[in-house]
Design a protein around this motif. Structure first.
Motif, PDB file in Angstrom:
ATOM      1  N   PRO A 240      33.798  44.149  37.411  1.00 25.33           N
ATOM      2  CA  PRO A 240      33.266  44.147  36.143  1.00 25.33           C
ATOM      3  C   PRO A 240      33.971  43.404  34.778  1.00 25.33           C
ATOM      4  N   TRP A 241      35.407  43.301  35.053  1.00 20.64           N
ATOM      5  CA  TRP A 241      36.069  42.541  33.970  1.00 20.64           C
ATOM      6  C   TRP A 241      35.833  41.052  34.087  1.00 20.64           C
ATOM      7  N   GLU A 242      35.478  40.595  35.207  1.00 17.27           N
ATOM      8  CA  GLU A 242      35.115  39.129  35.212  1.00 17.27           C
ATOM      9  C   GLU A 242      33.712  38.882  34.738  1.00 17.27           C
ATOM     10  N   LYS A 243      32.869  39.865  35.141  1.00 21.46           N
ATOM     11  CA  LYS A 243      31.566  39.692  34.439  1.00 21.46           C
ATOM     12  C   LYS A 243      31.534  39.939  32.972  1.00 21.46           C
ATOM     13  N   SER A 244      32.192  40.575  32.369  1.00 20.35           N
ATOM     14  CA  SER A 244      32.380  40.748  31.077  1.00 20.35           C
ATOM     15  C   SER A 244      33.204  39.367  30.425  1.00 20.35           C
ATOM     16  N   ILE A 245      33.841  38.828  31.028  1.00 21.19           N
ATOM     17  CA  ILE A 245      34.550  37.649  30.501  1.00 21.19           C
ATOM     18  C   ILE A 245      33.319  36.547  30.424  1.00 21.19           C
ATOM     19  N   PHE A 246      32.847  36.452  31.737  1.00 20.36           N
ATOM     20  CA  PHE A 246      31.694  35.365  32.202  1.00 20.36           C
ATOM     21  C   PHE A 246      30.776  35.503  31.074  1.00 20.36           C
ATOM     22  N   ASN A 247      30.146  36.718  30.776  1.00 21.31           N
ATOM     23  CA  ASN A 247      29.076  36.895  29.866  1.00 21.31           C
ATOM     24  C   ASN A 247      29.483  36.666  28.458  1.00 21.31           C
ATOM     25  N   THR A 248      30.825  36.814  28.108  1.00 24.91           N
ATOM     26  CA  THR A 248      31.304  36.711  26.672  1.00 24.91           C
ATOM     27  C   THR A 248      31.346  35.102  26.536  1.00 24.91           C
ATOM     28  N   VAL A 249      31.865  34.248  27.611  1.00 23.56           N
ATOM     29  CA  VAL A 249      31.950  32.796  27.374  1.00 23.56           C
ATOM     30  C   VAL A 249      30.486  32.271  27.503  1.00 23.56           C
ATOM     31  N   LEU A 250      29.581  32.798  28.066  1.00 21.74           N
ATOM     32  CA  LEU A 250      28.203  32.415  28.222  1.00 21.74           C
ATOM     33  C   LEU A 250      27.630  32.630  27.002  1.00 21.74           C
ATOM     34  N   PHE A 251      27.805  33.767  26.364  1.00 19.30           N
ATOM     35  CA  PHE A 251      26.985  34.287  25.193  1.00 19.30           C
ATOM     36  C   PHE A 251      27.547  33.244  23.977  1.00 19.30           C
ATOM     37  N   THR A 252      28.971  33.075  24.009  1.00 17.96           N
ATOM     38  CA  THR A 252      29.679  32.183  22.883  1.00 17.96           C
ATOM     39  C   THR A 252      28.961  30.963  22.849  1.00 17.96           C
ATOM     40  N   MET A 253      28.855  30.161  24.056  1.00 19.73           N
ATOM     41  CA  MET A 253      28.413  28.901  24.302  1.00 19.73           C
ATOM     42  C   MET A 253      27.062  28.938  23.647  1.00 19.73           C
ATOM     43  N   VAL A 254      26.063  29.875  24.206  1.00 24.10           N
ATOM     44  CA  VAL A 254      24.622  29.958  23.696  1.00 24.10           C
ATOM     45  C   VAL A 254      24.436  30.044  22.267  1.00 24.10           C
ATOM     46  N   ALA A 255      25.304  30.694  21.614  1.00 25.09           N
ATOM     47  CA  ALA A 255      25.466  31.203  20.283  1.00 25.09           C
ATOM     48  C   ALA A 255      25.743  29.567  19.399  1.00 25.09           C
ATOM     49  N   MET A 256      26.800  29.043  19.908  1.00 18.03           N
ATOM     50  CA  MET A 256      27.228  27.968  19.341  1.00 18.03           C
ATOM     51  C   MET A 256      26.282  27.155  19.280  1.00 18.03           C
TER      52      MET A 256
ATOM     53  N   TYR B  44      18.803  41.808  36.547  1.00 21.16           N
ATOM     54  CA  TYR B  44      19.102  41.693  38.160  1.00 21.16           C
ATOM     55  C   TYR B  44      18.926  40.224  38.566  1.00 21.16           C
ATOM     56  N   GLN B  45      17.827  39.908  38.059  1.00 22.34           N
ATOM     57  CA  GLN B  45      17.625  38.050  38.301  1.00 22.34           C
ATOM     58  C   GLN B  45      18.572  37.331  37.706  1.00 22.34           C
ATOM     59  N   TYR B  46      19.002  37.561  36.487  1.00 26.18           N
ATOM     60  CA  TYR B  46      20.288  37.039  35.982  1.00 26.18           C
ATOM     61  C   TYR B  46      21.611  36.951  36.828  1.00 26.18           C
ATOM     62  N   LEU B  47      21.667  38.192  37.339  1.00 20.79           N
ATOM     63  CA  LEU B  47      23.056  38.396  38.253  1.00 20.79           C
ATOM     64  C   LEU B  47      22.753  37.349  39.498  1.00 20.79           C
ATOM     65  N   LEU B  48      21.662  37.645  40.014  1.00 23.88           N
ATOM     66  CA  LEU B  48      21.480  36.839  41.129  1.00 23.88           C
ATOM     67  C   LEU B  48      21.538  35.407  41.012  1.00 23.88           C
ATOM     68  N   ILE B  49      20.444  35.057  39.880  1.00 22.03           N
ATOM     69  CA  ILE B  49      20.713  33.276  39.608  1.00 22.03           C
ATOM     70  C   ILE B  49      22.008  32.908  39.395  1.00 22.03           C
ATOM     71  N   THR B  50      22.963  33.529  38.584  1.00 18.03           N
ATOM     72  CA  THR B  50      24.127  33.026  38.233  1.00 18.03           C
ATOM     73  C   THR B  50      25.186  33.269  39.162  1.00 18.03           C
ATOM     74  N   GLY B  51      24.861  34.109  40.025  1.00 19.55           N
ATOM     75  CA  GLY B  51      25.889  34.713  41.270  1.00 19.55           C
ATOM     76  C   GLY B  51      27.088  35.380  40.589  1.00 19.55           C
ATOM     77  N   ILE B  52      26.754  36.163  39.532  1.00 21.87           N
ATOM     78  CA  ILE B  52      27.963  36.835  39.305  1.00 21.87           C
ATOM     79  C   ILE B  52      27.844  38.374  39.552  1.00 21.87           C
ATOM     80  N   TYR B  53      26.911  38.586  40.498  1.00 19.11           N
ATOM     81  CA  TYR B  53      26.979  40.261  41.058  1.00 19.11           C
ATOM     82  C   TYR B  53      27.915  40.368  41.860  1.00 19.11           C
ATOM     83  N   VAL B  54      28.598  39.417  42.341  1.00 20.30           N
ATOM     84  CA  VAL B  54      29.914  39.394  43.360  1.00 20.30           C
ATOM     85  C   VAL B  54      31.153  39.605  42.657  1.00 20.30           C
ATOM     86  N   LEU B  55      31.161  39.375  41.265  1.00 14.20           N
ATOM     87  CA  LEU B  55      32.348  39.546  40.334  1.00 14.20           C
ATOM     88  C   LEU B  55      32.609  40.947  40.197  1.00 14.20           C
TER      89      LEU B  55
END
Length: 80
Positions: free
Chosen positions: A28-44, A15-26
């Protein structure tokens, strides 16, 4: 810490992650794209750090030991 408290704590962190990043307003499909891009960048970044940082640290140590009067290994000693 029991399972219920751990689950509540992880839910609170998400919940804190959703609030800090501001993706709570997106949506569900936008959240998944955002999380996928973020996870990919962190993994790289983690992979690149794991692969290349030790090489750069070793080269820096060799460079600074050479500046401080350390002896360099000769190429002949490495070959034999």
């Amino acid at each position: 810490m029991d399972v219920k408290h751990m689950r509540d704590y992880l839910g609170w962190l998400y919940y804190q992650y959703l609030l800090i990043t501001g993706i709570y307003v997106l949506e569900p499909w936008e959240k998944s794209i955002f999380n996928t891009v973020l996870f990919t960048m962190v993994a790289m970044v983690v992979y690149t750090s794991y692969v290349f940082v030790p090489i750069h640290v070793r080269l820096a140590l060799e460079f600074f030991s050479g500046l401080c009067g350390g002896q360099h290994e000769s190429a002949m000693a490495l070959m034999s």
